[in-house]
Design an enzyme around this catalytic site. Structure first.
Site, short mmCIF file in Angstrom:
data_model
loop_
_atom_site.label_atom_id
_atom_site.label_comp_id
_atom_site.label_asym_id
_atom_site.label_seq_id
_atom_site.Cartn_x
_atom_site.Cartn_y
_atom_site.Cartn_z
N GLU A 1 9.17 0.57 11.67
CA GLU A 1 10.13 1.66 11.84
C GLU A 1 9.32 2.94 11.91
O GLU A 1 8.58 3.26 10.99
CB GLU A 1 11.13 1.69 10.68
CG GLU A 1 12.07 0.48 10.65
CD GLU A 1 12.95 0.36 11.87
OE1 GLU A 1 13.16 1.38 12.59
OE2 GLU A 1 13.42 -0.76 12.16
N GLU B 1 8.82 14.62 17.41
CA GLU B 1 9.41 14.71 16.07
C GLU B 1 8.81 15.88 15.29
O GLU B 1 7.60 16.03 15.19
CB GLU B 1 9.18 13.41 15.31
CG GLU B 1 9.88 13.36 13.97
CD GLU B 1 9.76 12.00 13.32
OE1 GLU B 1 10.72 11.56 12.67
OE2 GLU B 1 8.69 11.36 13.46
N LYS C 1 0.86 -1.19 0.00
CA LYS C 1 0.00 0.00 0.00
C LYS C 1 0.89 1.23 0.00
O LYS C 1 1.69 1.45 0.92
CB LYS C 1 -0.91 0.05 1.23
CG LYS C 1 -1.95 1.17 1.12
CD LYS C 1 -2.49 1.61 2.46
CE LYS C 1 -1.63 2.63 3.15
NZ LYS C 1 -1.62 3.96 2.47
#
Length: 487
Positions: free
Chosen positions: A254, A388, A175
């Site tokens: 990840e 982040e 995907k």
């Protein structure tokens, strides 16, 4: 007129059963439609998984030379179209032409690398306890691999997941991200042409576009999917991890990062500025390995900051196809997120030392451009030192001794990449052991990776299950069978 792309399922290009599509846009000029792609559904995901499952046994029975032929032929076709693919990547994701060309080159290298390993990857012969026995292992494919990939490396990341899966006899369902799917849909054409050329069964490779909830989740939850590999945000990665493990699937995630670089009092300041500046600004800071926290010894803090500001000030900003020093962010959503973090940093007491907004000028009015941004007086508990920021942004903190630097570096939930700039070899070696990160860089930017060594993080950056890239990337997609043979 923008090209319309279909999904590739069971050896055929096909429209979504929804009949719905969406457009992708050029982040340097959002009025430009780059492509029209399928807005797929759970039914499309089901069709793709069932096609992969139907083809798996036949594909698994093929020799390594067949896997090699598929990957090598695909690499050759990508190489022949590398310039076109790089320009497509620029127009849809925003990278500079140099960065995009490098990423396309990386994808080519990945397919060639795993092609070379497909013919000699397998088990091991082991010593025995008797003289009338063979004892050895074989590696068998997991089965159907579900791959869910992000937009920020839209050709390299799908390549480094798909190539080792195919090289070890798995079939795949991939995907693509809604933000930048076009370049890998073009790569899928290369895969499809090569698969037909070598006589691979239909359904070995399946690629579709759509949302995470509509397409990604049904892939993860489908009974026929045996292994899931995901790269993306921590929030989504944690959810996928839970879904996969609840269904006893092999899982590899990840996720986010908050990468530090320590600038030692022993550092070559000019070199350190280049290392840190490159880690902040390359690919517009839209990399999980980008430098976001800079921890500078108090004795050189002011001089370092002054030179770093000069470095980022020299970076030319512009549309990726013009090949400037830095392109735009990928979307309005990402731009607004970065600007919000910059505002938060100042509200929490950090000092805006450079940048902080969008560049001025008529050429920047429509695109998602942002200035490289440096804030100083950053404390470790500030939002911008913990969460982040997916843009060209870094917070700078100072430290007085080595122990304090390590404490600040480790004071986050994440653990992907950490760096240190130092001319003290002993300090560098100590740093390697003291930081809780999966990758450690000495006098190098935190961003940038080699494809033949393991890649992955620790703590909240990763599921801490299997590494990607290198031979370890193949290990993830296989399961070991141990053979005892007496004679």
């Amino acid at each position: 007129m923008a090209q319309t792309y279909e999904n590739y399922i069971d050896g055929e290009w096909c429209a979504s059963e929804t009949g719905e599509t969406f457009d992708t846009h050029n982040p340097a000029d959002p009025n430009e439609v780059v492509a029209t792609v399928q807005d797929s559904s759970a039914e499309d995901a089901k069709d793709a998984v069932e096609a992969a499952a139907a083809a798996q046994e036949e594909w698994a029975a093929e020799p390594g030379a067949t896997y090699q032929a598929l990957l090598r032929g695909t690499a050759k076709r990508i190489d022949e179209r590398s310039q076109e693919l790089a320009e497509t990547l620029c127009r849809e994701e925003g990278k500079t032409l140099t960065e995009a060309s490098g990423e396309v080159g990386r994808a080519i290298d990945i397919f060639y690398y795993y092609a070379s390993h497909a013919v000699d990857y397998g088990g091991d012969r082991k010593p025995t306890t008797t003289d009338d026995q063979n004892l050895y292992t074989v590696r068998e494919p997991m089965g159907v691999a579900g791959l869910i990939v992000p937009w920020n490396y839209p050709i390299a990341i799908p390549a480094w997941k798909m190539a080792p899966a195919l090289a070890t006899g798995n079939t795949v369902v991939c995907k693509l991200s809604k933000d930048a799917p076009t370049v890998f849909l073009e790569v899928t054409k290369c895969l499809a042409e090569t698969a037909e050329e070598i006589g691979a069964p239909d359904g070995v490779v399946n690629v579709l576009t759509g949302g995470g909830e509509e397409v990604g989740q049904p892939i993860v939850e489908h009974d026929e999917v045996d292994a899931v590999s995901f790269t993306g945000s921590r929030e989504v990665g944690d959810m996928i991890y839970q879904q996969a493990t609840d269904n006893r699937k092999r899982i590899q995630t990840e996720m986010g990062s908050k990468n530090p670089t320590v600038v030692s009092e022993n550092a070559d300041i000019k070199k350190a500025v280049e290392v840190v500046g490159g880690g902040i600004c390359s690919v517009t800071g839209q990399a999980c390995t980008a430098t976001e926290r800079v921890i500078v010894h108090e004795s050189i803090h002011d001089e370092f900051v002054e030179q770093l500001i000069d470095y980022v000030d020299s970076i030319e900003i512009g549309p990726g196809l013009d090949d400037p020093g830095m392109g735009p962010q990928v979307s309005e959503r990402e731009l607004e997120s970065t600007l919000d973090y910059i505002e938060t940093a100042q509200q929490e007491g950090a000092t805006l030392a450079y940048g902080g907004g969008q560049p001025e000028g008529e050429e920047y009015e429509n695109g998602y451009f942002i200035e490289p941004t440096i804030v100083t007086d950053a404390e470790s508990d500030m939002t911008i030192m913990q969460e982040e920021v997916f843009g060209p942004f870094a917070g700078i903190a100072s430290y007085s001794d080595y122990e304090e630097a390590v404490e600040i570096a480790n004071d986050v939930e994440f653990g992907l990449t950490a760096g240190i700039a130092t001319q003290d070899h002993t300090e560098a070696n100590q740093f390697i052991g003291d930081v809780d990160f999966g990758i450690v860089k000495i006098n190098e930017a935190t961003s940038g990776l080699d494809l033949h060594v393991p890649f992955g993080g620790m703590n909240a950056s990763s599921s801490e299950t299997y590494r990607e890239q290198g031979e370890e990337g193949m290990d993830y997609f296989t399961i070991i069978k141990t053979i005892y043979e007496s004679y």
